[in-house]
Motif scaffolding. Structure first.
Motif, short mmCIF file in Angstrom:
data_model
loop_
_atom_site.label_atom_id
_atom_site.label_comp_id
_atom_site.label_asym_id
_atom_site.label_seq_id
_atom_site.Cartn_x
_atom_site.Cartn_y
_atom_site.Cartn_z
N UNK A 1 0.59 -3.53 -3.40
CA UNK A 1 1.37 -2.41 -2.62
C UNK A 1 0.58 -1.89 -1.18
N UNK A 2 -0.53 -2.23 -1.11
CA UNK A 2 -1.43 -2.24 -0.09
C UNK A 2 -1.77 -0.50 -0.51
N UNK A 3 -1.65 0.45 0.31
CA UNK A 3 -2.18 1.77 0.00
C UNK A 3 -1.44 2.77 -1.62
N UNK A 4 -0.35 2.15 -2.33
CA UNK A 4 -0.05 2.35 -3.33
C UNK A 4 -1.08 1.23 -4.44
N UNK A 5 -1.42 1.01 -4.29
CA UNK A 5 -1.64 -0.07 -5.43
C UNK A 5 -2.89 0.18 -6.25
N UNK A 6 -3.50 1.25 -6.08
CA UNK A 6 -4.95 2.02 -6.61
C UNK A 6 -4.09 3.28 -7.44
#
Length: 409
Positions: free
Chosen positions: A336-341
């Motif tokens: 999820x790119x920026x939401x993955x973390x």
């Protein structure tokens, strides 16, 4: 004495579903939410993605939706779910609450539509395109939805964005700047132009015939790349003493955070940089490697990235990483790119809460160059699990690690 920070609420809009129990059960069973891209637009090439089932009408009126991009819609939904899950009534002084968001690409849907209007159809570009596409729009919409007047910030640091948002929110609570935070990330960029750009880099997984759900295979010899996904994940962070005083359910505590740079290459990960980041996060938590038993790895299923992260883990925990079990949940929810973390921190908190480790799915032929203690196939019980680390390693050489602990100790 250091202020401890509790995780008391989690909200998800994810490729595996939008309900916590459902998502964690699927993860433990090794179920993938990755599917073939349904696309009828010109220039759309075959691809597999982690798309979400999301109806904004459940969260916004038709009038409210004007000028609100999909990324902000999902962010508001996940943040609302997190607050409900925490059973948290925000204080009268909402300057004591912060909104910390990780979003790397902003309102891609609004931008894409604006470009189509301008270049393809010659129609009017909406005057709301700018405010819908701003990277900090999700943070702004969450703040406005709940009247929060404390910090409202966005971190755009590629794949490390929401891990950094969580870490900075934790620091703000520790430092006494705020008492509570809504922190996490959102991303919505499953558009033909963006997917094609990633395909041109030759880092996306190949569609897998009749089994697209198996396309993402971290640590497998035959892995072919990452799978782009969308969604949102938000956590409620608050001072541990406040959470205990109100009798809140506590998933875990967020005890350590570090962000470090490789300063080596814009896309190729670096072992030394990752080692520095993980060691600094553990030091921030006051823990040794021997006290950490699980790693939710960055594990994107790229040929280089998987090997580098395993080498970094081995440098800290030793050959074969005795005492540390490792999994890559991107195999099931995609990247999820920026939401993955944010999503992976939520999964790590749930693992600690339930004392269960989710697996890496789809790995049938383990790569001998990825010599760590893997959890493959289905999840396993971990009754003694007390501490875990979640890694997010981004393009640009920006690394972030979060250390969480079970509660009660």
């Amino acid at each position: 004495m250091k202020t401890l920070v509790a995780i008391t609420g989690i909200g998800l809009i994810s490729p595996l579903g939008n309900q916590l129990d459902e998502v964690f059960a699927k993860l433990m069973d090794g179920v993938s939410g990755i599917r073939r891209l349904a696309c009828d637009q010109t220039g759309c090439k075959p691809a597999v993605v982690g798309a979400v089932d999301f109806d904004p009408a459940n969260w916004f009126t038709r009038l409210q939706l004007s000028g609100v991009d999909r990324v902000s819609q999902m962010a508001v939904a996940a943040a609302t779910q997190a607050l409900d899950d925490a059973a948290l009534a925000l204080p009268e002084d909402k300057e004591q609450v912060g909104v910390y968001v990780g979003c790397a690409m902003g309102g891609s849907t609004a931008l894409d539509k604006g470009f189509q209007n301008f270049y393809q159809t010659g129609t009017r570009v909406s005057p709301l395109s700018v405010i819908a596409s701003m990277a900090n729009a999700p943070a702004g919409h969450i703040s406005m939805r709940f009247g929060i007047t404390g910090p409202s910030v966005n971190y755009s640091v590629a794949c490390a964005s929401s891990a950094i948002a969580l870490g900075e929110a934790m620091r703000a609570i520790r430092n006494g700047e705020i008492r509570q935070a809504i922190a996490g990330g959102a991303e919505a960029m499953l558009l033909p132009g963006i997917i094609n750009a990633w395909q041109s880099m030759q880092v996306l997984a190949s569609p897998e015939g009749d089994h697209p759900e198996q396309a993402c295979r971290p640590y497998d010899k035959t892995r072919s790349g990452l799978v782009l996904a969308e969604g949102a994940a938000f956590l409620i962070l608050e001072r541990l003493d406040d959470a205990m005083a109100r009798g809140a359910r506590i998933y875990a505590t967020l005890d350590g955070y570090a962000c470090r740079s490789d300063a080596a290459h814009i896309t190729k990960p670096d072992v030394a940089g990752q080692v520095r980041t993980m060691r600094a996060a553990m030091a921030d938590a006051g823990l040794t490697p021997q006290q950490i038993a699980y790693c939710n790895s960055h594990g994107t299923a790229t040929q280089v990235g998987d090997v580098v992260e395993c080498e970094a883990l081995q440098q800290i925990w030793g050959e074969g990483t005795p005492g540390l079990q490792v999994s890559a949940t991107k195999s099931m929810h995609g990247h999820l790119l920026g939401a993955t973390g944010g999503l992976e921190a939520a999964i790590t908190a749930l693992a600690l809460h339930h004392h269960q480790l989710p697996p890496t799915a789809n790995c049938q032929q383990p790569d001998e160059n990825c010599r760590v203690q893997h959890v493959f196939g289905k999840g396993v019980a971990a009754p003694q699990l007390q501490a875990a680390i979640s890694n997010s390693f981004a393009f640009g050489g920006s690394n972030a690690s979060l250390v969480l602990q079970a509660w009660p100790r």
